[in-house]
Design an enzyme around this catalytic site. Structure first.
Site, mmCIF file in Angstrom:
data_model
loop_
_atom_site.group_PDB
_atom_site.id
_atom_site.type_symbol
_atom_site.label_atom_id
_atom_site.label_comp_id
_atom_site.label_asym_id
_atom_site.label_seq_id
_atom_site.Cartn_x
_atom_site.Cartn_y
_atom_site.Cartn_z
ATOM 1 N N ALA A 143 77.011 -8.569 6.933
ATOM 2 C CA ALA A 143 76.912 -8.678 8.385
ATOM 3 C C ALA A 143 78.178 -9.277 8.980
ATOM 4 O O ALA A 143 78.670 -8.830 10.029
ATOM 5 C CB ALA A 143 75.694 -9.516 8.770
ATOM 6 N N SER A 158 86.069 -5.636 3.637
ATOM 7 C CA SER A 158 85.547 -5.422 2.285
ATOM 8 C C SER A 158 84.846 -4.077 2.211
ATOM 9 O O SER A 158 84.305 -3.587 3.224
ATOM 10 C CB SER A 158 84.566 -6.537 1.912
ATOM 11 O OG SER A 158 83.912 -6.242 0.690
ATOM 12 N N ILE A 189 88.296 -7.506 -6.434
ATOM 13 C CA ILE A 189 89.562 -7.757 -7.114
ATOM 14 C C ILE A 189 89.475 -9.131 -7.761
ATOM 15 O O ILE A 189 89.473 -10.151 -7.059
ATOM 16 C CB ILE A 189 90.738 -7.685 -6.135
ATOM 17 C CG1 ILE A 189 90.863 -6.259 -5.579
ATOM 18 C CG2 ILE A 189 92.038 -8.119 -6.803
ATOM 19 C CD1 ILE A 189 91.961 -6.083 -4.566
ATOM 20 N N TYR A 215 77.042 -11.804 4.139
ATOM 21 C CA TYR A 215 78.430 -11.402 3.942
ATOM 22 C C TYR A 215 78.689 -10.030 4.551
ATOM 23 O O TYR A 215 79.674 -9.826 5.264
ATOM 24 C CB TYR A 215 78.737 -11.402 2.441
ATOM 25 C CG TYR A 215 80.147 -11.004 2.074
ATOM 26 C CD1 TYR A 215 81.234 -11.765 2.476
ATOM 27 C CD2 TYR A 215 80.390 -9.887 1.285
ATOM 28 C CE1 TYR A 215 82.524 -11.415 2.118
ATOM 29 C CE2 TYR A 215 81.672 -9.526 0.927
ATOM 30 C CZ TYR A 215 82.741 -10.298 1.343
ATOM 31 O OH TYR A 215 84.016 -9.938 0.987
ATOM 32 N N LYS A 251 81.182 -9.120 7.718
ATOM 33 C CA LYS A 251 82.232 -8.106 7.640
ATOM 34 C C LYS A 251 82.014 -7.016 8.692
ATOM 35 O O LYS A 251 82.977 -6.490 9.256
ATOM 36 C CB LYS A 251 82.267 -7.500 6.236
ATOM 37 C CG LYS A 251 82.823 -8.444 5.174
ATOM 38 C CD LYS A 251 84.238 -8.867 5.490
ATOM 39 C CE LYS A 251 84.858 -9.711 4.407
ATOM 40 N NZ LYS A 251 86.221 -10.183 4.769
#
Length: 257
Positions: free
Chosen positions: A166, A151, A197, A164, A168
């Site tokens: 962390a 991401s 998206i 989130y 990724k």
């Protein structure tokens, strides 16, 4: 002049891809684009309804696709998934990790560790468990493609999303290390970092939030699952055989560095 399948620069005929999270919005777009250039598709998703819908869409377009059931964090389930895939298509050459748990925006004081653990399981444990099962065949054949869907949030350092981000970050670190380790075997490991998206799971998101994000995209349009899928096609192809450990950011120019 349109290209035939045999002339397509990124043809993947006789290759098989296992897409973990392939039944969701972005995952479905990845499956469609890989299938479009001849890849056999194995769809793994915890939502069997989504997986079946994705499979039927591909089969209606005369693409080769099956679904497999199981939890990709559990080695026994992953063994069964690969057994089914190998029975249908001989072997898995490409794995794409697109599974994601629900995401919540909140201050660090409001998070619990269980939420962090869900991120670790989705973004680190799944690639670990699935790759361990995939690698013997890839090493034997001297060909393999591992593609992580990460991401843009790691680039932007998104606030109020620390768990989130962390998760990724761990996924990105794993990708880079594995790229170095597996390069001698002809196996590439890369990642695609999409921006936001909108897909079905975002239907309830406030329109003002969507509008605010859209205003920050220099290309002035939304990214689509197909945009991510086309990036996957490149990384999966022979044309990308000398590209590994790289991040391709697909967000319309929001992070140009």
């Amino acid at each position: 002049m349109s290209l035939s399948m045999s002339d397509h620069p990124f043809r993947l005929h006789n290759r098989t891809a296992l897409v973990v999270g392939g039944g969701g919005g972005v995952g479905r777009g990845i499956c469609a684009e890989l299938a479009r250039v001849g890849c056999n598709i194995v769809i793994a998703d915890l939502n069997p309804g989504n997986a079946d819908t994705a499979m039927m869409e591909l089969q209606a377009d005369n693409r080769e696709a099956i679904t497999v059931e199981g939890d990709a964090t559990i080695a026994e389930d992953v063994d069964r998934m690969f057994d089914q895939a190998e029975a249908a298509f001989v072997a898995v050459d490409i794995v794409v990790f697109c599974a994601t748990p629900p995401q919540f925006t909140m201050a660090i004081e409001d998070y619990g560790w269980d939420y962090h653990q869900a991120m670790v399981d989705a973004f680190l444990k799944i690639p670990f468990v699935v790759s361990q099962r995939a690698l013997p065949h890839m090493k034997e054949r001297g060909f393999g493609r591992i593609i992580n869907i990460t991401s843009e949030v790691f680039e932007t350092g998104e606030g109020y999303s620390s768990a989130y981000v962390a998760g990724k970050g761990a996924q990105i670190g794993w990708t880079r290390s594995m790229a170095t380790e597996l390069a001698p075997f002809g196996i590439t490991v890369n990642e695609i970092a999409p921006g936001f998206i909108p897909v079905d799971r975002h239907n309830d998101l406030e329109q003002s939030i969507k509008d605010a994000y859209l205003a920050t995209i220099p290309m002035k349009r939304w990214g689509t699952p197909a945009d991510v899928g086309k990036a996957c096609v490149y990384f999966a192809s022979d044309e990308a055989s000398f590209v590994s450990g790289q991040t391709l950011i697909v967000n319309g120019g929001r992070t140009p560095h």
